[in-house]
Scaffold this active site. Structure first.
Site, PDB file in Angstrom:
ATOM      1  N   GLU A 105      -2.269  -5.633  -6.295  1.00  0.00           N
ATOM      2  CA  GLU A 105      -2.801  -5.248  -4.995  1.00  0.00           C
ATOM      3  C   GLU A 105      -4.195  -4.684  -5.254  1.00  0.00           C
ATOM      4  O   GLU A 105      -4.365  -3.535  -5.648  1.00  0.00           O
ATOM      5  CB  GLU A 105      -1.919  -4.187  -4.326  1.00  0.00           C
ATOM      6  CG  GLU A 105      -2.289  -4.007  -2.872  1.00  0.00           C
ATOM      7  CD  GLU A 105      -2.321  -2.563  -2.403  1.00  0.00           C
ATOM      8  OE1 GLU A 105      -2.353  -2.361  -1.184  1.00  0.00           O
ATOM      9  OE2 GLU A 105      -2.329  -1.638  -3.223  1.00  0.00           O
TER      10      GLU A 105
ATOM     11  N   ASP B 176       0.946  -1.697  -7.204  1.00  0.00           N
ATOM     12  CA  ASP B 176       0.345  -0.949  -6.095  1.00  0.00           C
ATOM     13  C   ASP B 176      -1.008  -0.352  -6.473  1.00  0.00           C
ATOM     14  O   ASP B 176      -1.173   0.164  -7.584  1.00  0.00           O
ATOM     15  CB  ASP B 176       1.299   0.191  -5.694  1.00  0.00           C
ATOM     16  CG  ASP B 176       0.822   0.910  -4.451  1.00  0.00           C
ATOM     17  OD1 ASP B 176       0.762   0.269  -3.402  1.00  0.00           O
ATOM     18  OD2 ASP B 176       0.481   2.109  -4.543  1.00  0.00           O
TER      19      ASP B 176
HETATM   20  O1  TEU Z   1      -1.923   0.687  -0.335  1.00  0.00           O
HETATM   21  C1  TEU Z   1      -3.162   0.851  -0.969  1.00  0.00           C
HETATM   22  C2  TEU Z   1      -4.186   1.077   0.027  1.00  0.00           C
HETATM   23  O2  TEU Z   1      -4.003   1.747   1.007  1.00  0.00           O
HETATM   24  C3  TEU Z   1      -5.447   0.388  -0.174  1.00  0.00           C
HETATM   25  O3  TEU Z   1      -6.015   0.171   1.050  1.00  0.00           O
HETATM   26  C4  TEU Z   1      -6.364   1.225  -0.982  1.00  0.00           C
HETATM   27  O4  TEU Z   1      -7.221   1.824  -0.076  1.00  0.00           O
HETATM   28  C5  TEU Z   1      -7.154   0.373  -1.892  1.00  0.00           C
HETATM   29  O5  TEU Z   1      -6.370   0.171  -3.040  1.00  0.00           O
HETATM   30  C6  TEU Z   1      -8.493   0.935  -2.252  1.00  0.00           C
HETATM   31  O6  TEU Z   1      -9.207   0.062  -3.071  1.00  0.00           O
HETATM   32  C7  TEU Z   1      -0.819   0.801  -1.150  1.00  0.00           C
HETATM   33  C8  TEU Z   1       0.449   0.494  -0.406  1.00  0.00           C
HETATM   34  O7  TEU Z   1       0.442  -0.839   0.017  1.00  0.00           O
HETATM   35  C9  TEU Z   1       0.598   1.465   0.716  1.00  0.00           C
HETATM   36  O8  TEU Z   1       1.713   1.185   1.518  1.00  0.00           O
HETATM   37  C10 TEU Z   1       0.720   2.849   0.107  1.00  0.00           C
HETATM   38  O9  TEU Z   1       0.778   3.806   1.131  1.00  0.00           O
HETATM   39  C11 TEU Z   1      -0.460   3.162  -0.801  1.00  0.00           C
HETATM   40  O10 TEU Z   1      -0.719   2.104  -1.705  1.00  0.00           O
HETATM   41  C12 TEU Z   1      -0.169   4.366  -1.631  1.00  0.00           C
HETATM   42  O11 TEU Z   1       0.816   4.058  -2.571  1.00  0.00           O
END
Ligand code: TEU
Length: 542
Positions: free
Chosen positions: A263, A213
């Protein structure tokens, strides 16, 4: 699971991975929230769908301030979902059906109920307990201003001030998401050691990999520049790669076949590619593809970029149409503006669901024909739409409040509504009949025509299309990729391996098929054998 043979392709290079959002998949105990018993009972559905693996969103013990992305205990299952024994049994049963299990790991932040954070609050300023997080004094005469002006991803400031053990207002702690999600200090050895131990804990229980994540956010600039409009103080800093190199070594100590999936939301290919170095992650999600408008030239650009940087990195591409953070694909493609931006949703704009569905069907065939791994978010295979009319008082996503209750950008509940399985009224088989709970978010009445049961009996359904496509896709293997040039404007056509071609018509007019062959699968009815209607895709044996 069987070890991947040496000459055989590692499974994750071209897998179809189905994403399970456990609270919305299937409810076994009747409380209105999905759980592991419900998921176990539905594993045969996933085997029949034809997926190679599942990725399960966080199932850990959590106060659920951000639907489990606020983890209080990384080695326990939340009682909402079941027990550790349920998780072990789930992994065993999935493996028995030939399905691998990838679990979510949340390293950037924890829960404010995590014992380490509770200890940090109690221990006070300057303590070793606080060093595992980002505690700082505030600015201003009495420390009343936060250390920086960084804005959080859910809206609002990234710092919250604590009350010290002596009862006075004191330091501030950093949270890039909700205040209930304090960020770890990844410069700290305890944090690094703890996560390596957590990885081993789950590998020892049979997990086949991790979805990481917010993977690019872990390391922050210790100088804390006060304002940071470009997010460089906390996005994609070089030191983060050390962490994933260490994780890769942990995975490899278990032999082959385990996978680390990042991610990583980064706008440019060169930065994404750095996460794919051979001693870091195996794959990353392809969000530029998800965000791209339903327009041939733009999609072709994203596909070319994706293939190029993955080829250079020696890693397989991934293809993602939806997940638990983004609007459902049939709604996106049914809007006038078919692109998607995670922090600027377009709720309330007109949606032509028939057109969106037609395009989503074509997009499914495009996506599944591309070389690499493909993700299917639960309900995508049913053609579910974004539920935009959830009553305000039932909304659960912290984004709703933190972004100021903006009806046009209300957060992510609309793609998290519990799945419809059977029957003609809610809970549509999501919960067992006679259970006391109602689904945690209300399901649209109209989903009675979109249940698994209804679609399984309909050869023209989205489910039937996904089942056929996922099956045929397995034969494509790792075969090469070449565009067919000279196709009419708005048409994407490419060949894969020996004798396979995919043609997608994104234009507003029907076009003559640019090559002849036997139709293996079409997203909608063709006009005769040689004319491809608008918003239609076809797979051909050529
Ligand atoms: O999401 C990460 C997230 O929101 C990304 O858009 C973030 O802005 C990006 O990493 C910035 O570069 C994850 C999960 O998928 C989401 O469901 C969670 O709420 C979030 O992390 C917090 O754990």
């Amino acid at each position: 699971m069987p070890e991947t043979g040496e000459r055989e392709l590692p499974w994750w290079r071209n897998a179809a991975i189905y994403q399970i959002y456990p609270r919305s998949f299937a409810d076994g105990d009747g409380d209105g929230v999905g759980d592991l018993a419900g998921l176990r009972a539905r594993l045969p559905y996933l085997a029949e769908l034809g997926v190679d693996a599942i990725w399960i969103n966080p199932w850990y013990a959590s106060p659920q301030a951000d639907a489990g992305y606020d983890v209080a205990d990384y080695r326990a299952i939340d009682p909402l979902f079941g027990t550790l024994a349920d998780a072990e049994e789930l992994i065993r049963q999935a493996h028995g059906l030939g399905i691998r299990v990838v679990i979510d790991i949340v390293p950037n932040h924890t829960s404010d109920q995590n014992p380490w954070f509770q200890a940090a609050l109690a221990a006070g300023p300057g303590s070793p307990e606080r060093a595992r997080f980002w505690f700082r004094p505030g600015r201003g005469t009495d420390g009343e201003d936060p250390p920086t002006e960084w804005q959080g991803f859910f809206g609002g400031p990234t710092w919250t001030r604590v009350t010290e053990p002596d009862g006075r207002p004191g330091e501030w702690y950093l949270h890039l998401f909700a205040p209930e999600q304090p960020d770890f200090n990844w410069e700290h050895d305890d944090v690094r050691a703890e996560f390596e131990s957590v990885l081993r804990f789950w590998f020892d229980r049979g997990a086949d990999g991790f979805r990481i994540d917010s993977a690019a956010l872990l390391v922050k600039d210790a100088d804390l520049p006060v304002s940071d409009p470009e997010e460089h103080a906390f996005t994609d800093r070089e030191e983060v790669h050390e962490v994933y190199r260490a994780w890769r070594r942990v995975a490899e100590s278990y032999g082959g076949g385990l996978v680390l999936i990042g991610e990583v939301w980064l706008p440019d290919a060169a930065r994404m590619a750095r996460y794919l170095r051979p001693d870091e992650m195996h794959t990353v999600f392809n969000f530029p593809y998800l965000e791209c408008a339903w327009e041939a030239e733009r999609l072709r650009g994203v596909i070319d970029d994706t293939l190029r940087f993955h080829r250079e990195a020696g890693a397989p591409a991934t293809w993602v149409l939806s997940n638990h953070d983004v609007d459902r694909v049939v709604s996106r493609y049914g809007r006038e503006d078919t692109s998607f931006a995670i922090y600027a949703r377009q709720h309330g704009r007109p949606v032509d669901l028939a057109r969106g569905t037609r395009r989503a069907r074509a997009a499914a065939l495009l996506t599944q024909a591309l070389p690499g791994a493909v993700y299917v978010y639960q309900g995508e295979e049913l053609g579910l739409w974004e539920v935009e009319d959830i009553p305000d008082e039932l909304r659960q996503d912290p984004m709703w409040e933190r972004k100021g209750r903006n009806p046009a950008d209300p957060g992510r509940d609309g793609c998290r509504v519990p799945l419809p399985w059977s029957g003609s009224e809610p809970p549509f088989g999501f919960s067992p009949s006679g259970g006391s709970g109602v689904p945690w978010l209300p399901q649209p009445e109209a989903w009675k025509e979109y249940t698994v049961e209804a679609q399984a009996a309909d050869a023209g359904s989205m489910l039937a299309l996904y089942r056929q496509a996922l099956r045929l896709r397995r034969e494509l293997g790792d075969g090469g990729f070449q565009w067919l040039e000279g196709t009419p404007q708005g048409v994407l056509a490419f060949r894969r391996g020996e004798g396979f071609a995919c043609v997608v018509n994104l234009s507003a007019e029907a076009v003559a098929l640019p090559l002849t062959g036997t139709v293996l699968l079409a997203s909608d009815e063709l006009h005769g054998q040689s004319v491809l209607p608008a918003d239609t895709a076809v797979w051909l044996r050529v």
